[in-house]
Design a protein around this motif. Sequence first.
Motif, PDB file in Angstrom:
ATOM      1  N   LEU A  10      -7.755 -31.857 -91.207  1.00 27.02           N
ATOM      2  CA  LEU A  10      -6.530 -31.617 -90.449  1.00 27.02           C
ATOM      3  C   LEU A  10      -5.360 -31.304 -91.369  1.00 27.02           C
ATOM      4  O   LEU A  10      -5.401 -31.610 -92.573  1.00 27.02           O
ATOM      5  CB  LEU A  10      -6.180 -32.846 -89.606  1.00 27.02           C
ATOM      6  CG  LEU A  10      -7.292 -33.443 -88.737  1.00 27.02           C
ATOM      7  CD1 LEU A  10      -6.770 -34.673 -88.026  1.00 27.02           C
ATOM      8  CD2 LEU A  10      -7.814 -32.433 -87.742  1.00 27.02           C
ATOM      9  N   LYS A  12      -1.920 -31.904 -93.101  1.00 28.57           N
ATOM     10  CA  LYS A  12      -1.326 -33.156 -93.562  1.00 28.57           C
ATOM     11  C   LYS A  12      -0.039 -33.399 -92.790  1.00 28.57           C
ATOM     12  O   LYS A  12       0.848 -32.544 -92.735  1.00 28.57           O
ATOM     13  CB  LYS A  12      -1.045 -33.078 -95.063  1.00 28.57           C
ATOM     14  CG  LYS A  12      -0.733 -34.429 -95.679  1.00 28.57           C
ATOM     15  CD  LYS A  12      -0.729 -34.353 -97.192  1.00 28.57           C
ATOM     16  CE  LYS A  12      -0.467 -35.728 -97.794  1.00 28.57           C
ATOM     17  NZ  LYS A  12      -0.437 -35.684 -99.269  1.00 28.57           N
ATOM     18  N   ARG A  13       0.066 -34.573 -92.176  1.00 26.19           N
ATOM     19  CA  ARG A  13       1.236 -34.901 -91.365  1.00 26.19           C
ATOM     20  C   ARG A  13       2.242 -35.698 -92.193  1.00 26.19           C
ATOM     21  O   ARG A  13       1.875 -36.487 -93.039  1.00 26.19           O
ATOM     22  CB  ARG A  13       0.820 -35.685 -90.123  1.00 26.19           C
ATOM     23  CG  ARG A  13      -0.095 -34.898 -89.199  1.00 26.19           C
ATOM     24  CD  ARG A  13      -0.348 -35.629 -87.904  1.00 26.19           C
ATOM     25  NE  ARG A  13      -1.110 -36.842 -88.110  1.00 26.19           N
ATOM     26  CZ  ARG A  13      -1.386 -37.728 -87.142  1.00 26.19           C
ATOM     27  NH1 ARG A  13      -0.949 -37.503 -85.921  1.00 26.19           N
ATOM     28  NH2 ARG A  13      -2.078 -38.801 -87.396  1.00 26.19           N
ATOM     29  N   SER A  20      -1.621 -33.245 -84.583  1.00 26.69           N
ATOM     30  CA  SER A  20      -2.727 -33.037 -85.505  1.00 26.69           C
ATOM     31  C   SER A  20      -3.370 -31.692 -85.179  1.00 26.69           C
ATOM     32  O   SER A  20      -3.726 -31.446 -84.038  1.00 26.69           O
ATOM     33  CB  SER A  20      -3.771 -34.146 -85.360  1.00 26.69           C
ATOM     34  OG  SER A  20      -3.242 -35.392 -85.704  1.00 26.69           O
ATOM     35  N   GLU A  21      -3.488 -30.841 -86.168  1.00 20.92           N
ATOM     36  CA  GLU A  21      -4.151 -29.552 -85.961  1.00 20.92           C
ATOM     37  C   GLU A  21      -5.312 -29.427 -86.944  1.00 20.92           C
ATOM     38  O   GLU A  21      -5.189 -29.762 -88.122  1.00 20.92           O
ATOM     39  CB  GLU A  21      -3.177 -28.395 -86.155  1.00 20.92           C
ATOM     40  CG  GLU A  21      -2.171 -28.236 -85.041  1.00 20.92           C
ATOM     41  CD  GLU A  21      -1.366 -26.962 -85.182  1.00 20.92           C
ATOM     42  OE1 GLU A  21      -1.915 -25.876 -84.919  1.00 20.92           O
ATOM     43  OE2 GLU A  21      -0.185 -27.057 -85.576  1.00 20.92           O
ATOM     44  N   THR A  56      -1.234 -29.718 -97.811  1.00 19.59           N
ATOM     45  CA  THR A  56      -2.493 -29.676 -97.065  1.00 19.59           C
ATOM     46  C   THR A  56      -3.549 -28.926 -97.855  1.00 19.59           C
ATOM     47  O   THR A  56      -4.697 -29.382 -97.963  1.00 19.59           O
ATOM     48  CB  THR A  56      -2.296 -29.002 -95.691  1.00 19.59           C
ATOM     49  OG1 THR A  56      -1.451 -29.815 -94.876  1.00 19.59           O
ATOM     50  CG2 THR A  56      -3.633 -28.819 -94.979  1.00 19.59           C
ATOM     51  N   HIS A 100     -10.469 -35.005 -81.896  1.00 16.57           N
ATOM     52  CA  HIS A 100      -9.621 -33.902 -82.348  1.00 16.57           C
ATOM     53  C   HIS A 100     -10.028 -32.589 -81.670  1.00 16.57           C
ATOM     54  O   HIS A 100      -9.163 -31.787 -81.290  1.00 16.57           O
ATOM     55  CB  HIS A 100      -9.685 -33.752 -83.866  1.00 16.57           C
ATOM     56  CG  HIS A 100      -9.024 -34.859 -84.621  1.00 16.57           C
ATOM     57  ND1 HIS A 100      -7.727 -35.271 -84.358  1.00 16.57           N
ATOM     58  CD2 HIS A 100      -9.472 -35.652 -85.633  1.00 16.57           C
ATOM     59  CE1 HIS A 100      -7.405 -36.262 -85.180  1.00 16.57           C
ATOM     60  NE2 HIS A 100      -8.448 -36.508 -85.953  1.00 16.57           N
TER      61      HIS A 100
END
Length: 222
Positions: A10, A12-13, A20-21, A56, A100
Motif C-alpha cells: 500500500l 505509505k500513509r 489506503s490505496e 512509498t 484492502h
Amino acid sequence: MVAVIFDLELIKRFRKGQPSEIVEIGACKVHLGKKEIIDQFQLYILPKRGHISKSTRKFIKMKEEDVDKAVSFEEAIRQFANWLGDDYYLCSWGKDDKAHFINQAAQNKINLDWLRNYNDIQKPIGKLITQNPNNQLGLKNALKIAGIEPKGKAHRGIDDAINTAELFIKFIDRIELQENTLSEKEILNQYKKYKRSRFRHTDQRQNKKERTTALHSSNKPT
C-alpha cells in the motif's frame, strides 16, 4: 486447481484515517499436485492522485522505471482477474489484504466475483509451527521457524508472495483449503467498517484542530 498466493503493498500513509490505496499486487500460482510454483504475477498501481511518493517507492523497493509501468486500479484488477483463470484458491498471509481488495473495489464500484475460495493461511500454518495458536505470527518469523531462507526483499509484493508460497508448499499436505464465495453482506460490512475507521480519525483531527484554534484565540491579548 491451483492455489494463488498473493500479497499487496500500500501507499505509505502519513496520518491516521488517510485512505489506503494498493500500489502493488504480487502473486504466484502453486500447483497443488506438483507442489511447486508454476507462474508469477506482479503489477504496480498508480494511486488516484497520480503520484507515488518517494517514501512509498523506497519502502516497497520500487524503481523509478516501475512508476512509468504503473496502471490504474481498474486495469490492475482486470489483468489480475484474467491471470487467475477459472479454478483456484486465493490465499494470503492474514486477512488484511482481502479487506484492502474489498474496500478499494467497493470505492471504485468494481466487480468482486473473482474474489472467491479465499483462505487465510496465516492461522493454520501458525498453529503448526507455534505453541500459541492465537499468536499473530509475522511472515518473517514464520519463515525463520520453518527453516526457509527468505528470497528477495521484504515489503516487495512479489517477493513476499513467493516467500509465502514457499511456506505454504512446506505445509501443503497439512492445510485444508476451503471453497467459498464473497457475499454482498460481507462486502457491505467490511466497507462500512472501513468508512467508520476513516471518519473516526477525521473527526479526531477536526476536533483537535478546533481545540487548538480555540486555545490560541483565548490566549490572544484583549
